[in-house]
Design a protein around this motif. Structure first.
Motif, PDB file in Angstrom:
ATOM      1  N   GLN A 478      -8.510  -5.419   9.295  1.00  0.00           N
ATOM      2  CA  GLN A 478      -8.372  -4.669   8.047  1.00  0.00           C
ATOM      3  C   GLN A 478      -6.914  -4.279   7.879  1.00  0.00           C
ATOM      4  OE1 GLN A 478     -10.738  -3.589   5.730  1.00  0.00           O
ATOM      5  NE2 GLN A 478     -12.145  -5.015   6.686  1.00  0.00           N
ATOM      6  N   SER A 479      -6.316  -4.708   6.800  1.00  0.00           N
ATOM      7  CA  SER A 479      -4.974  -4.224   6.504  1.00  0.00           C
ATOM      8  C   SER A 479      -5.105  -2.792   6.005  1.00  0.00           C
ATOM      9  CB  SER A 479      -4.315  -5.078   5.420  1.00  0.00           C
ATOM     10  OG  SER A 479      -4.900  -4.820   4.177  1.00  0.00           O
ATOM     11  N   GLU A 480      -4.013  -2.063   6.007  1.00  0.00           N
ATOM     12  CA  GLU A 480      -4.024  -0.707   5.483  1.00  0.00           C
ATOM     13  C   GLU A 480      -3.806  -0.729   3.976  1.00  0.00           C
ATOM     14  OE1 GLU A 480      -4.369   2.655   6.949  1.00  0.00           O
ATOM     15  OE2 GLU A 480      -5.583   1.229   8.072  1.00  0.00           O
ATOM     16  N   GLY A 481      -4.349  -1.761   3.339  1.00  0.00           N
ATOM     17  CA  GLY A 481      -4.101  -1.952   1.914  1.00  0.00           C
ATOM     18  C   GLY A 481      -4.536  -0.778   1.066  1.00  0.00           C
ATOM     19  N   MET A 482      -5.743  -0.248   1.304  1.00  0.00           N
ATOM     20  CA  MET A 482      -6.241   0.819   0.438  1.00  0.00           C
ATOM     21  C   MET A 482      -5.424   2.094   0.607  1.00  0.00           C
ATOM     22  SD  MET A 482     -10.300   0.594  -0.056  1.00  0.00           S
ATOM     23  CE  MET A 482     -11.067  -0.905  -0.671  1.00  0.00           C
ATOM     24  N   ARG A 483      -5.098   2.436   1.837  1.00  0.00           N
ATOM     25  CA  ARG A 483      -4.294   3.647   2.028  1.00  0.00           C
ATOM     26  C   ARG A 483      -2.892   3.443   1.454  1.00  0.00           C
ATOM     27  NH1 ARG A 483      -5.806   8.068   4.663  1.00  0.00           N
ATOM     28  NH2 ARG A 483      -7.583   7.009   5.604  1.00  0.00           N
ATOM     29  N   ARG A 484      -2.385   2.229   1.560  1.00  0.00           N
ATOM     30  CA  ARG A 484      -1.079   1.938   0.968  1.00  0.00           C
ATOM     31  C   ARG A 484      -1.140   2.069  -0.552  1.00  0.00           C
ATOM     32  NH1 ARG A 484      -0.278  -3.470   2.123  1.00  0.00           N
ATOM     33  NH2 ARG A 484      -0.516  -4.122  -0.037  1.00  0.00           N
ATOM     34  N   HIS A 485      -2.240   1.570  -1.142  1.00  0.00           N
ATOM     35  CA  HIS A 485      -2.402   1.718  -2.587  1.00  0.00           C
ATOM     36  C   HIS A 485      -2.538   3.183  -2.976  1.00  0.00           C
ATOM     37  CE1 HIS A 485      -2.387  -2.467  -3.392  1.00  0.00           C
ATOM     38  NE2 HIS A 485      -3.580  -2.745  -2.900  1.00  0.00           N
ATOM     39  N   ALA A 486      -3.244   3.966  -2.161  1.00  0.00           N
ATOM     40  CA  ALA A 486      -3.381   5.390  -2.449  1.00  0.00           C
ATOM     41  C   ALA A 486      -2.010   6.056  -2.497  1.00  0.00           C
ATOM     42  CB  ALA A 486      -4.259   6.062  -1.385  1.00  0.00           C
ATOM     43  N   PHE A 487      -1.160   5.682  -1.566  1.00  0.00           N
ATOM     44  CA  PHE A 487       0.205   6.225  -1.535  1.00  0.00           C
ATOM     45  C   PHE A 487       0.938   5.860  -2.827  1.00  0.00           C
ATOM     46  CE2 PHE A 487       4.624   6.556  -0.429  1.00  0.00           C
ATOM     47  CZ  PHE A 487       4.680   7.616   0.462  1.00  0.00           C
ATOM     48  N   THR A 488       0.813   4.603  -3.269  1.00  0.00           N
ATOM     49  CA  THR A 488       1.477   4.155  -4.496  1.00  0.00           C
ATOM     50  C   THR A 488       0.958   4.915  -5.705  1.00  0.00           C
ATOM     51  OG1 THR A 488       1.817   1.945  -3.569  1.00  0.00           O
ATOM     52  CG2 THR A 488       1.953   2.155  -5.953  1.00  0.00           C
ATOM     53  N   TYR A 489      -0.378   5.056  -5.815  1.00  0.00           N
ATOM     54  CA  TYR A 489      -0.965   5.761  -6.953  1.00  0.00           C
ATOM     55  C   TYR A 489      -0.467   7.212  -7.021  1.00  0.00           C
ATOM     56  CZ  TYR A 489      -4.350   1.886  -6.906  1.00  0.00           C
ATOM     57  OH  TYR A 489      -4.948   0.647  -6.922  1.00  0.00           O
ATOM     58  N   LEU A 490      -0.411   7.883  -5.867  1.00  0.00           N
ATOM     59  CA  LEU A 490       0.026   9.276  -5.856  1.00  0.00           C
ATOM     60  C   LEU A 490       1.513   9.396  -6.179  1.00  0.00           C
ATOM     61  CD1 LEU A 490      -1.996  10.536  -2.763  1.00  0.00           C
ATOM     62  CD2 LEU A 490      -2.300  11.274  -5.137  1.00  0.00           C
ATOM     63  N   ALA A 491       2.310   8.438  -5.693  1.00  0.00           N
ATOM     64  CA  ALA A 491       3.739   8.465  -5.993  1.00  0.00           C
ATOM     65  C   ALA A 491       3.990   8.307  -7.490  1.00  0.00           C
ATOM     66  CB  ALA A 491       4.463   7.367  -5.212  1.00  0.00           C
TER      67      ALA A 491
END
Length: 870
Positions: A478-491
């Motif tokens: 599992q890549s950390e894709g979803m958590r990475r996307h969460a970071f992008t959305y919040l930024a």
């Protein structure tokens, strides 16, 4: 009863008059044939010992090409069913009685469907069109040789296969003793022997066309590099979606093709539209193409990957359906041309599109990702051709239709490329693949797809099948894709917030919500902020007829942060949904200490208003909505005040009050709270056809158009509204006081007919502003548009004539120069007050442009038609 009517599915009906031998499919959105099969209106049988199918012999089209952001008219598969599966045009077939199937509808929709079916049959239709995509002339000639072999030696206009009937308010006869008339848009009345039935093709607001098959729900678990199987059926399979796949790579999501009911397919897989990073298109047949409208409903332009050859074929068919220019495709997609036969790097995922023989331009794809001591790879071979069929087309005689032996061997070699996973079309027949061709393929895992029904025993020895929603993992982990996307959305949502504060917010659990579960009810005060990371969420407020869809990046519960307010909406999971749960107090503290709270409160009321409108109800990317909220301004109008000039340049949404649209002194529409106007100037850069007048004290929110042009879902909704309004004017034959499009104006070249309709639209705008109110600014805008669009039209027309070596190009271009001088001169005279009346302009336009179309443009139209250009 002499007339039988059956409600088949939402927006699809069946009308049959047995005495007249008439069977009408009323409404033909995606998968209409599958609905008829499921209702028993298409069944297999024999006629004089010949196996065939029953079915319709006429199609009644929707008056609207779009309904609720979906294609309303997709006649390709119903027509194929009539022509081939029923045998209505098959030589020697007992059902071939000499009567061609019929398309029935408005002149605009019938002509649009004829052109779209033409592109669906053939794709690019000349060596010149193929060369325009960058293919060398010699290779283009080879492609045409093979195309003509699939086309039985000749590219034929659609009218060779189909009859047409144009229906209006006056009844017309469509079969012996059967008449049809339009009561109002999309409401029709059939009459026979004193009996009548009505057919309503309108969809209820916000409701989609029905999917013909159940899909269930699946959890979205993206692999580092994996393939989600989103379809293995074909255009006739009533139980499964059409052949397609979804690739996940390092957290990114890529579609391969966009089949019918794509929105339903993605919801079943727990994927939201705004999670899609791009689409790889194989070709333009409807079972791979019909879902493009779903992607046009995104909050940003989704990347469209294909070779220039396939992209041009798809764009031309798309343009024919919508009555738009091919170039407008790039308004809705971020077009990324791929080099055919070479590896293209897409952020680490490598892809090679390979030319594959088919009636329309087609690419098969090989994907690979670096891993271990080499690559892991996936091949997606949709709509390939049986090697036996292809070998039967081999002809080494120079110039003969078919392909030479070397080209055949190149195709065989491409098909038998060794990869880790290969999905292939085994639909059989003349234009689909054969599993037996892959019996010796040493690929580790072969999947057989693109067919209706179960695999045969012989096919099961060659390859596997893949049920909907199953996944092949090529690179585990599992890549950390979803958590990475969460970071992008919040930024994006919290601009300027430092990294350490964002990490605090992201360091919270991700949880799953089951399909159908209510996440938050209207009136409840949430204690958590929910950041949507995957899946689709319904946003509901039925008293305001609001039913919208939220995708990844949306935040639920923002009301509590702005004052512990209750939710304005009910939120419900439309699929498996993954959310990040962030304590409301913590989120508010991060917002407060970074100085963002005042800004959020300042724009909260405006955002709440925008989100309550149907135009902005779908979740937009946070950055886009933020820019809109920051740039929007309020403008007030007094009762009776005309809305003119600069107030027609932005998009305006009514916050309170009422505005009437008037043309030729007649009120066409009254706009009320949450309605909008101004898309002509803000988005489409055309003059306004109507006068606008405030009926009472009215407040509007004005939004600069440049903030909206690259937001596909907004552009799509605005286009649907604009198209319906313009069509009602430009095609209204009973309208007095202006120009209307008549079929006699058509030169049978789609692009130029579209240009001529736009010129008539602009001419009507000029005429409207030459009467009544003294709005010199709007008149000047309309005249400038007429001059500029005429210049653009003439230049495009001249390029087309040059491309095909039209022998009359020289004299035609000289006439263009004379006409250009006349319209520029006329503009100056009008603006100086010399020709202030409407009647004078109508006379000028008829002598200036209409006669040119009827006398000169028809000549090159006939010349191009003879070369297969329509």
């Amino acid at each position: 009863m002499g007339i039988h009517k059956i409600d088949v599915a939402k927006g699809i009906l069946w009308v049959e008059v047995p005495e007249a031998g008439l069977r009408v499919l009323c409404g033909c959105p995606a998968d209409a044939v599958k609905h008829l099969i499921k209702r028993g209106l298409i069944v297999k049988h024999e006629v004089n010992g010949v196996a065939c199918e029953t079915g319709p012999n006429a199609i009644l089209l929707s008056d609207l090409s779009l309904q609720n952001e979906e294609f309303a008219n997709l006649a390709e598969f119903p027509v194929l069913q009539m022509l081939y599966k029923q045998g209505l045009i098959m030589p020697g077939h007992p059902n071939n009685t000499g009567h061609k199937p019929m398309l029935i509808g408005s002149a605009e929709q019938v002509e649009s469907q004829m052109r779209y079916i033409y592109r669906g049959n053939y794709g690019l239709v000349s060596p010149e069109e193929i060369c325009q995509t960058g293919v060398p002339a010699e290779q283009a000639a080879e492609m045409m040789r093979l195309k003509l072999c699939f086309a039985f030696g000749r590219i034929r206009p659609t009218r060779d296969f189909l009859d047409t009937r144009i229906v209006a308010e006056t009844a017309i006869e469509i079969a012996d003793g059967v008449s049809l008339r339009r009561l109002r848009p999309n409401l029709y009345e059939f009459s026979h022997g004193g009996e009548t039935v009505t057919v309503d093709l309108n969809l209820p607001p916000g409701e989609p066309y029905e999917c013909a098959y159940p899909l269930g729900y699946h959890q979205f678990e993206p692999a580092y590099f994996g393939v989600i199987h989103s379809g293995d059926g074909d255009g006739w399979d009533v139980d499964r979606p059409c052949m397609s796949s979804i690739i996940t790579y390092q957290g990114s999501v890529y579609l391969i093709d966009a089949g019918p009911h794509l929105a339903r397919t993605m919801a079943a897989l727990g994927i939201g539209i705004d999670q899609v990073d791009g689409i790889f298109q194989t070709h333009a047949h409807d079972d791979h193409f019909a879902g493009l409208t779903t992607l046009m409903g995104a909050g940003r332009r989704i990347r469209f990957f294909a070779s220039p050859l396939v992209r041009a074929s798809v764009a031309k068919k798309w343009a024919a359906l919508l009555g738009k220019e091919e170039q407008a495709f790039a308004h809705y997609f971020d077009v990324k041309d791929l080099a055919a036969g070479s590896w293209n790097d897409i952020e680490g995922l490598e892809v090679m599109p390979v030319y594959s023989p088919h009636p329309v331009e087609t690419n098969i794809y090989v994907f690979r990702a670096l891993w271990g001591d080499g690559y892991r790879s996936y091949a997606h071979f949709a709509d390939i051709v049986s090697l036996d069929v292809l070998e039967g087309m081999v002809n080494d005689e120079p110039g003969a239709n078919g392909l030479d032996r070397r080209a055949f061997e190149r195709v065989r070699e491409a098909y038998l490329t060794t990869v880790d996973l290969k999905k292939i079309d085994v639909g059989g027949g003349m234009i689909h693949g054969n599993a037996a061709d892959f019996r010796g393929d040493v690929t580790e895992r072969i999947l057989l797809a693109h067919r209706a029904g179960d695999l045969t025993a012989e096919e099961k020895e060659i390859g596997s099948s893949a049920a909907f929603g199953t996944v092949d993992v090529l690179v585990a982990g599992q890549s950390e894709g979803m958590r990475r996307h969460a970071f992008t959305y919040l930024a994006e949502r919290l601009p300027g917030v430092p990294l350490h504060d964002l990490r605090v917010l992201v360091n919270h659990p991700m949880t799953q919500v089951n399909p159908g579960a209510i996440i938050l009810k209207e009136g409840e005060t949430p204690r958590e902020m929910l950041l949507v990371l995957s899946g689709q969420v319904e946003k509901l407020r039925t008293r305001d007829k609001l039913h919208a869809s939220l995708s990844a990046g949306s935040m639920i519960g923002t009301s509590t942060m702005l004052g512990n307010l209750p939710s304005r909406y009910t939120y419900r999971a439309a699929s498996f949904v993954r959310v990040m749960r962030i304590p409301a107090g913590l989120y508010a503290e991060v917002v407060r200490r970074n100085g963002l709270l005042d800004r959020m409160r300042r724009t909260a009321d405006l955002r709440a208003f925008l989100e309550a409108t149907n135009l902005f109800s779908e979740a937009l990317p946070v950055a886009v909505l933020g820019r809109i909220a920051d740039a929007a301004s309020e403008r007030r109008f007094r009762p009776g005040e005309n809305i003119t000039g600069k107030d027609l340049l932005p998009l305006s949404l009514l916050r309170s009050g009422a505005v009437e649209r008037v043309m030729d002194g007649k009120v066409h529409q009254v706009l009320k709270e949450r309605d909008f106007f101004g898309e002509e100037g803000a988005i489409f850069k055309v003059p306004y056809l109507f006068h606008l007048r405030a009926l009472q004290e009215t407040a509007v929110i004005q939004i600069p158009g440049e903030l909206l042009t690259d937001v596909p879902i907004l552009r799509w909704k605005l286009f649907e509204s604009y198209q319906q309004r313009v069509t009602s004017i430009v095609h209204d034959a009973d309208r007095a006081g202006g120009f209307t499009w008549r079929e006699g104006f058509s030169i049978q070249v789609a692009q130029m007919d579209s240009h001529h309709k736009r010129l008539i639209e602009i001419a009507n705008s000029v005429a409207e502003h030459l009467q009544g109110e003294d709005d010199r600014e709007s008149l000047a805008t309309a005249l400038d548009s007429l001059v500029e669009y005429t210049r653009y039209h003439f230049a495009t027309e001249e390029k087309l004539m040059t491309l095909y070596d039209y022998p009359g190009a020289g004299s035609h271009c000289r006439e263009h120069r004379d006409l250009m001088h006349q319209v520029a001169e006329y503009r100056e005279r009008v603006l100086q007050g010399g020709v202030p009346d409407k009647a004078g302009f109508l006379h000028f336009f008829e002598n200036w442009m209409v006669r040119h179309i009827l006398n000169e443009d028809r000549k090159y139209g006939a010349f191009l038609n003879a070369k297969g250009v329509y």
